[in-house]
Design an enzyme around this catalytic site. Structure first.
Site, PDB file in Angstrom:
ATOM      1  N   TYR A  40       0.834  -1.202   0.000  1.00  0.00           N
ATOM      2  CA  TYR A  40       0.000   0.000   0.000  1.00  0.00           C
ATOM      3  C   TYR A  40       0.869   1.252   0.000  1.00  0.00           C
ATOM      4  O   TYR A  40       0.582   2.221  -0.700  1.00  0.00           O
ATOM      5  CB  TYR A  40      -0.905   0.006   1.228  1.00  0.00           C
ATOM      6  CG  TYR A  40      -1.902  -1.103   1.178  1.00  0.00           C
ATOM      7  CD1 TYR A  40      -3.099  -0.947   0.479  1.00  0.00           C
ATOM      8  CD2 TYR A  40      -1.663  -2.313   1.801  1.00  0.00           C
ATOM      9  CE1 TYR A  40      -4.028  -1.964   0.422  1.00  0.00           C
ATOM     10  CE2 TYR A  40      -2.577  -3.327   1.751  1.00  0.00           C
ATOM     11  CZ  TYR A  40      -3.760  -3.157   1.069  1.00  0.00           C
ATOM     12  OH  TYR A  40      -4.662  -4.161   1.012  1.00  0.00           O
ATOM     13  N   ARG A  54      -3.116   4.561   3.937  1.00  0.00           N
ATOM     14  CA  ARG A  54      -4.393   4.158   4.555  1.00  0.00           C
ATOM     15  C   ARG A  54      -5.537   4.475   3.608  1.00  0.00           C
ATOM     16  O   ARG A  54      -6.435   3.677   3.396  1.00  0.00           O
ATOM     17  CB  ARG A  54      -4.579   4.933   5.853  1.00  0.00           C
ATOM     18  CG  ARG A  54      -4.208   4.068   7.012  1.00  0.00           C
ATOM     19  CD  ARG A  54      -5.379   3.421   7.585  1.00  0.00           C
ATOM     20  NE  ARG A  54      -5.164   2.959   8.898  1.00  0.00           N
ATOM     21  CZ  ARG A  54      -6.013   3.312   9.801  1.00  0.00           C
ATOM     22  NH1 ARG A  54      -6.839   4.257   9.573  1.00  0.00           N
ATOM     23  NH2 ARG A  54      -5.977   2.715  10.897  1.00  0.00           N
ATOM     24  N   CYS A  71      -6.635  -6.095  -6.828  1.00  0.00           N
ATOM     25  CA  CYS A  71      -6.483  -5.569  -5.471  1.00  0.00           C
ATOM     26  C   CYS A  71      -5.882  -6.643  -4.565  1.00  0.00           C
ATOM     27  O   CYS A  71      -5.328  -6.346  -3.523  1.00  0.00           O
ATOM     28  CB  CYS A  71      -7.849  -5.131  -4.953  1.00  0.00           C
ATOM     29  SG  CYS A  71      -9.123  -6.323  -5.286  1.00  0.00           S
TER      30      CYS A  71
END
Length: 103
Positions: A40, A54, A71
DNA sequence: CCCGATTCCCCGC
DNA sequence: GCGGGGAATCGGG
């Protein structure tokens, strides 16, 4: 890989109610090579938001094209699988992991 | 205003 | 030197 397909996905994205940030995240996720995982944080840095790791997860959570956007290739910076919960079932994850194994 | 797919730093032992 | 806990950060509903 067909560029037309890629453009088609982008077109779909525009059709969806995705925010500019999400669109960026989804696009970056589409760039993930096959059989490869991205954290991420790295993804956030790629889109220009090194501290939005986040928010990136949040954007992927709203992912309108879970079967189109890998994803499941997005994981923690630690290398561990994060909280992948598309349809909300581990079975799906297993299937996607299978794709990843093919590389 | 609060929460959420995370990440990093600091302290203790 | 290693492990664990808490705080920070960004965006969306």
């Amino acid at each position: 890989m067909k560029n037309s397909d890629y453009s088609n996905i982008k077109n779909k994205l525009k059709k969806y109610k995705v925010t500019p940030f999400q669109e960026k995240v989804l696009l970056a996720t589409l760039e993930i090579p096959k059989g490869r995982t991205l954290s991420y944080k790295v993804l956030a840095e790629k889109i220009g938001h090194p501290k939005a790791f986040r928010a990136v997860g949040t954007a992927l959570k709203k992912n309108p094209l879970p079967l189109t956007i890998p994803c499941h290739r997005v994981i923690k910076n630690n290398g561990e699988i994060g909280n992948y919960s598309n349809g909300g079932n581990v079975k799906k994850r297993k299937l996607l992991i299978n794709e990843k194994a093919i590389a």
